[in-house]
Design a protein around this motif. Structure first.
Motif, PDB file in Angstrom:
ATOM      1  N   CYS A  67       0.155  -3.124  74.831  1.00 14.63           N
ATOM      2  CA  CYS A  67       1.457  -2.886  74.209  1.00 14.63           C
ATOM      3  C   CYS A  67       2.592  -3.557  74.975  1.00 14.63           C
ATOM      4  O   CYS A  67       3.719  -3.625  74.476  1.00 14.63           O
ATOM      5  N   LYS A  70       3.808  -9.548  75.148  1.00  8.38           N
ATOM      6  CA  LYS A  70       4.787 -10.164  74.261  1.00  8.38           C
ATOM      7  C   LYS A  70       4.666 -11.687  74.368  1.00  8.38           C
ATOM      8  O   LYS A  70       3.677 -12.200  74.894  1.00  8.38           O
ATOM      9  N   ASP A  98      -4.291  -3.376  70.951  1.00 10.64           N
ATOM     10  CA  ASP A  98      -3.645  -2.281  70.223  1.00 10.64           C
ATOM     11  C   ASP A  98      -2.955  -2.852  68.999  1.00 10.64           C
ATOM     12  O   ASP A  98      -1.927  -3.511  69.110  1.00 10.64           O
ATOM     13  N   TYR A  99      -3.542  -2.592  67.827  1.00  5.65           N
ATOM     14  CA  TYR A  99      -2.966  -3.079  66.570  1.00  5.65           C
ATOM     15  C   TYR A  99      -2.241  -1.969  65.807  1.00  5.65           C
ATOM     16  O   TYR A  99      -1.827  -2.167  64.662  1.00  5.65           O
ATOM     17  N   TYR A 100      -2.103  -0.816  66.428  1.00  6.84           N
ATOM     18  CA  TYR A 100      -1.532   0.340  65.726  1.00  6.84           C
ATOM     19  C   TYR A 100      -0.034   0.163  65.481  1.00  6.84           C
ATOM     20  O   TYR A 100       0.445   0.371  64.363  1.00  6.84           O
ATOM     21  N   TRP A 101       0.696  -0.167  66.536  1.00  5.25           N
ATOM     22  CA  TRP A 101       2.150  -0.233  66.412  1.00  5.25           C
ATOM     23  C   TRP A 101       2.628  -1.534  65.795  1.00  5.25           C
ATOM     24  O   TRP A 101       3.609  -1.559  65.045  1.00  5.25           O
ATOM     25  N   ASP A 102       1.945  -2.632  66.139  1.00  4.24           N
ATOM     26  CA  ASP A 102       2.457  -3.936  65.747  1.00  4.24           C
ATOM     27  C   ASP A 102       1.323  -4.960  65.882  1.00  4.24           C
ATOM     28  O   ASP A 102       0.560  -4.911  66.843  1.00  4.24           O
ATOM     29  N   THR A 103       1.238  -5.866  64.938  1.00  2.50           N
ATOM     30  CA  THR A 103       0.231  -6.931  65.044  1.00  2.50           C
ATOM     31  C   THR A 103       0.885  -8.295  65.241  1.00  2.50           C
ATOM     32  O   THR A 103       0.226  -9.321  65.151  1.00  2.50           O
ATOM     33  N   ALA A 104       2.191  -8.296  65.543  1.00  3.58           N
ATOM     34  CA  ALA A 104       2.909  -9.559  65.710  1.00  3.58           C
ATOM     35  C   ALA A 104       2.356 -10.374  66.876  1.00  3.58           C
ATOM     36  O   ALA A 104       2.410 -11.611  66.857  1.00  3.58           O
ATOM     37  N   LYS A 106      -0.866 -10.141  68.081  1.00  2.00           N
ATOM     38  CA  LYS A 106      -2.314  -9.959  68.067  1.00  2.00           C
ATOM     39  C   LYS A 106      -3.041 -11.069  68.830  1.00  2.00           C
ATOM     40  O   LYS A 106      -3.917 -10.803  69.655  1.00  2.00           O
ATOM     41  N   GLN A 109      -2.384 -10.728  72.518  1.00  2.00           N
ATOM     42  CA  GLN A 109      -3.170  -9.628  73.089  1.00  2.00           C
ATOM     43  C   GLN A 109      -4.609 -10.061  73.357  1.00  2.00           C
ATOM     44  O   GLN A 109      -5.176  -9.752  74.411  1.00  2.00           O
ATOM     45  N   SER A 134      -8.464  -1.298  66.826  1.00  2.00           N
ATOM     46  CA  SER A 134      -8.892  -2.630  67.264  1.00  2.00           C
ATOM     47  C   SER A 134     -10.294  -2.619  67.865  1.00  2.00           C
ATOM     48  O   SER A 134     -10.670  -3.559  68.559  1.00  2.00           O
TER      49      SER A 134
END
Length: 255
Positions: A67, A70, A98-104, A106, A109, A134
């Motif tokens: 998370c 960036k 972690d794809y729960y909050w945001d996949t921008a 991905k 990550q 994920s």
């Protein structure tokens, strides 16, 4: 009985006013060792300060949480790499997807996860994996990069028995925490089928407190409550669960 909390963020701000009391209560509860996963550059100082004051109890890892990945994640990873070069850590963690909050981010990550797996292999350390929405991508990457001696924990495991077997077949451990005590988690149906030699216990403090403390600040002293549920579901004694999970953690972290 002796217990180990394999995953707790006790350097978190929520503990700053009474950490001495918390750690004293841990000793009373026989939770004798607490492994601390790193988040990013903002958590390193507090984590290492806690280790400095309580070296026998508080043991740090080094890694970049998904998370915190960036656009500039390479800068964060340079710092992780620097720390791994200049002093010992017991694991590379907390890392993962972690794809729960945001996949921008991905792709970033996945790149960060792969790089940190390579760092763990270089330093011959286990990894501690965070997955949320994920699992398939994470386990595929672990299976793809797996080789002799590569191991770690799938932290906060709440999956199926089949997923658990896939993890343990890869030589990894299952971190069971507060969710295992939740009435509707379904873990009562899963835990009996998991390989007991690959189970470790964790709190993820200050998050995900077990029943009956759900919704409150989680603490490492609650590890025996998780152990009680695991013992109940497996029709084992509490002593057996304490001994086995403690031994598993000691083998994994070589301490």
């Amino acid at each position: 009985m002796e217990w180990i909390d394999t995953h707790a963020h006790i350097y978190d701000e929520q503990f700053k006013d009474n950490i001495a009391d918390v750690l004293s209560q841990c000793q009373e509860a026989k939770v004798n060792r607490i492994y601390m996963p790193n988040i990013d550059r903002t958590s390193i100082d507090a984590m290492l300060e806690l280790e400095h004051h309580y070296p026998e109890q508080c043991v740090p890892m080094m890694g970049l949480h998904p998370c915190s990945v960036k656009k500039d994640f390479e800068r964060e990873l340079y710092l992780v790499e620097e720390w791994l070069e200049k002093r010992p850590f017991v694991a590379v963690g907390e890392i993962g997807l972690d794809y729960y909050w945001d996949t921008a981010f991905k792709e970033q990550q996945q790149a960060a996860f792969r790089i940190q797996i390579d760092l763990a292999k270089k330093h011959q350390l286990p990894i501690v994996i965070h997955t949320r929405d994920s699992f398939e991508d994470a386990i595929q990457m672990v299976e793809e990069l797996n080789d002799d001696g590569f191991t770690g924990i799938f932290h906060c495991f709440t999956g199926s028995a089949e997923e658990g077997k896939r993890i343990t077949d890869a030589g990894f451990y299952l971190g069971l925490g507060g969710v295992s005590t939740f009435k509707n988690s379904g873990m009562n149906e899963v835990i009996p089928h998991l390989d007991i030699s690959k189970i470790v216990l964790e709190t993820d403090s200050p998050y995900l407190a077990p029943t009956p403390h759900r919704g409150k600040r989680n603490e490492p002293t609650y590890i025996p409550l998780i152990g009680e549920k695991v013992a109940e579901f497996r029709k084992s004694t509490l002593e057996e669960i304490a001994e086995q999970t403690t031994q598993n953690a000691q083998i994994l972290f070589r301490s």
